[in-house]
Design a protein around this motif. Structure first.
Motif, PDB file in Angstrom:
ATOM      1  N   UNK A 258     -14.467  17.499 -42.937  1.00  0.00           N
ATOM      2  CA  UNK A 258     -13.750  17.688 -41.687  1.00  0.00           C
ATOM      3  C   UNK A 258     -13.548  16.296 -40.745  1.00  0.00           C
ATOM      4  N   UNK A 259     -14.583  15.471 -40.905  1.00  0.00           N
ATOM      5  CA  UNK A 259     -14.503  14.492 -40.176  1.00  0.00           C
ATOM      6  C   UNK A 259     -13.404  13.474 -40.711  1.00  0.00           C
ATOM      7  N   UNK A 260     -12.800  13.566 -42.167  1.00  0.00           N
ATOM      8  CA  UNK A 260     -11.679  12.924 -42.608  1.00  0.00           C
ATOM      9  C   UNK A 260     -10.286  13.280 -41.961  1.00  0.00           C
ATOM     10  N   UNK A 261     -10.313  14.808 -41.898  1.00  0.00           N
ATOM     11  CA  UNK A 261      -9.202  15.349 -41.118  1.00  0.00           C
ATOM     12  C   UNK A 261      -9.087  14.881 -39.680  1.00  0.00           C
ATOM     13  N   UNK A 262      -9.982  14.917 -38.942  1.00  0.00           N
ATOM     14  CA  UNK A 262     -10.238  14.666 -37.412  1.00  0.00           C
ATOM     15  C   UNK A 262      -9.791  13.233 -37.259  1.00  0.00           C
ATOM     16  N   UNK A 263     -10.062  12.344 -37.978  1.00  0.00           N
ATOM     17  CA  UNK A 263      -9.894  10.892 -37.866  1.00  0.00           C
ATOM     18  C   UNK A 263      -8.150  10.638 -38.248  1.00  0.00           C
ATOM     19  N   UNK A 264      -7.989  11.270 -39.228  1.00  0.00           N
ATOM     20  CA  UNK A 264      -6.392  11.106 -39.531  1.00  0.00           C
ATOM     21  C   UNK A 264      -5.599  11.850 -38.471  1.00  0.00           C
ATOM     22  N   UNK A 265      -6.052  12.922 -37.760  1.00  0.00           N
ATOM     23  CA  UNK A 265      -5.319  13.559 -36.748  1.00  0.00           C
ATOM     24  C   UNK A 265      -5.254  12.685 -35.369  1.00  0.00           C
ATOM     25  N   UNK A 266      -6.387  11.954 -35.244  1.00  0.00           N
ATOM     26  CA  UNK A 266      -6.460  10.986 -33.839  1.00  0.00           C
ATOM     27  C   UNK A 266      -5.651   9.709 -34.283  1.00  0.00           C
ATOM     28  N   UNK A 267      -5.811   9.143 -35.413  1.00  0.00           N
ATOM     29  CA  UNK A 267      -5.597   7.676 -35.610  1.00  0.00           C
ATOM     30  C   UNK A 267      -4.282   7.325 -36.438  1.00  0.00           C
ATOM     31  N   UNK A 268      -3.827   8.532 -37.282  1.00  0.00           N
ATOM     32  CA  UNK A 268      -2.764   8.261 -38.579  1.00  0.00           C
ATOM     33  C   UNK A 268      -1.593   7.865 -37.707  1.00  0.00           C
ATOM     34  N   UNK A 269      -1.012   8.483 -36.791  1.00  0.00           N
ATOM     35  CA  UNK A 269       0.422   8.494 -36.418  1.00  0.00           C
ATOM     36  C   UNK A 269       0.339   7.057 -35.552  1.00  0.00           C
ATOM     37  N   UNK A 270      -0.244   6.628 -34.653  1.00  0.00           N
ATOM     38  CA  UNK A 270      -0.324   5.430 -33.890  1.00  0.00           C
ATOM     39  C   UNK A 270      -0.272   4.429 -35.104  1.00  0.00           C
TER      40      UNK A 270
END
Length: 398
Positions: A258-270
């Motif tokens: 789940x850490x993987x998905x959370x980090x992507x949610x926070x950081x990927x778009x920026x």
């Protein structure tokens, strides 16, 4: 802090309403895919299959994915993405519910094959829908938004899945996965009526270029197959490594995934917004993503300390965040001169081929040689992917 938040929100501006609806549908669908990260554990712990049996079942997973992606691309070019997506979501939902009642090797092999045929018809149709609903300057961010929805679902899914296994057993995962797929189909029917998509759903290109004759695209696909084989270890051999080598519980495994998905949610778009405005090319960024993913396996052999699992997850996550959006955008860009369903089907098939060989090879290698040697081989394969992407980058310069 407020300035950072405003900048983050601004990265989402300019995307069409239809893209946002597709992202919501994807979120609903992927929130229930908690079965997949736990599939190898379910097969070994609940059905008592050997690692070799699990490997062959994962091969069926990949074969079904190849056929489903190919069929989805063909049908998308013939009848349009809307009908393909609705059919795929609803029938795959029913199929996932039925899958839990198959307990023999042969039955589960055939069951997972048929589930993936229907389920992966969705992917090329979705990519074509995204291509139709997004402006040229927003292609990469559109893909990133969909990945954001996928990973938000994945971040919640495994964590909730771990809790469900502890409280309800593995059977609850199949029910939730099936129900969420069918809910996604109902939302699609409600908010994206065919009339809204009519002008975009049947775009035809005169004298389209065949994807099978596009040498640059084929080289790209070869690199993606190798990258996919490496990346997919996180969904088959890696959960077993967490369990057997580091003695993590299902809940701890779910939280780490789940850490993987959370980090992507926070950081990927920026991150993608910043990289889009940088001097890097798409092929160069894909190369960087493959390199980071390869390093995520190498570091696992550096220390027996369990904290290294988090380091590996961070490296893989940032590698994934860079490689997938730009590889997807690259495929969509190449598809503009051909049949989009054909191009996006081949892009999906590249990862389906990785499913065929990646899961089985990883599990067989772990069974025979152990985890350490398997991680070194994964690092080597990632190196080959980096090499092919380097060649691709050089060819695109001329």
């Amino acid at each position: 802090m407020q300035t950072l938040f405003i900048k983050y929100i601004n990265t989402f501006k300019g995307l069409s309403t239809e893209v946002w609806w597709l992202a919501l549908i994807t979120l609903i669908n992927r929130a229930g895919t908690m079965v997949i990260p736990f599939l190898s554990l379910y097969l070994t712990k609940s059905l008592h299959f050997s690692l070799s049996d699990v490997g062959w079942i994962m091969t069926a997973f990949g074969l079904g994915s190849v056929i489903g992606s190919w069929l989805g691309g063909k049908l998308t070019d013939k009848i349009g993405f809307y009908k393909v997506m609705v059919f795929s979501l609803f029938i795959s939902g029913l199929s996932f519910i039925i899958l839990q009642f198959l307990t023999t090797f042969a039955a589960f092999w055939m069951g997972i094959f048929l589930v993936m045929v229907v389920s992966d018809m969705f992917r090329p149709a979705m990519f074509v829908a995204l291509n139709s609903y997004s402006k040229p300057e927003n292609k990469t961010r559109t893909v990133t938004l969909i990945r954001l929805a996928i990973n938000l679902g994945f971040s919640a899914g495994p964590a909730i899945g771990g809790i469900i296994i502890i409280t309800m057993s593995y059977g609850g995962l199949f029910w939730i996965d099936g129900i969420t797929c069918m809910l996604a189909a109902l939302v699609l029917l409600k908010v994206l009526h065919p009339k809204k998509a009519k002008t975009l759903d049947h775009l035809k290109i005169e004298n389209p270029q065949s994807a099978y004759q596009d040498k640059i695209f084929l080289l790209f696909l070869a690199a993606m197959v190798l990258f996919g084989i490496v990346f997919l270890q996180y969904f088959s051999t890696m959960p077993l490594y967490y369990k057997d080598a580091h003695y993590l519980s299902e809940l701890e495994i779910g939280l780490l995934l789940g850490l993987n998905g959370f980090l992507i949610f926070v950081f990927e778009m920026p991150l993608i917004k910043w990289l889009e405005n940088s001097r890097f090319t798409k092929s160069g960024l894909m190369l960087m993503g493959a390199l980071l993913t390869g390093l995520s396996f190498f570091v696992l052999n550096v220390s027996s300390w369990s904290g290294v699992l988090i380091i590996g997850m961070l490296l893989m996550t940032f590698g994934e965040m860079i490689a997938f959006p730009f590889s997807n955008a690259f495929a969509m860009e190449r598809a503009k001169n051909g049949n989009p369903g054909e191009y996006m089907a081949l892009y999906s098939i590249s990862f389906s081929i990785a499913h065929i060989f990646g899961h089985n090879a990883g599990l067989q290698l772990v069974d025979v040689f152990g985890f350490d040697k398997t991680w070194y081989l994964a690092t080597l394969l990632a190196g080959f992917s980096v090499f092919l992407l380097f060649i691709l980058n050089q060819k695109l310069k001329y």
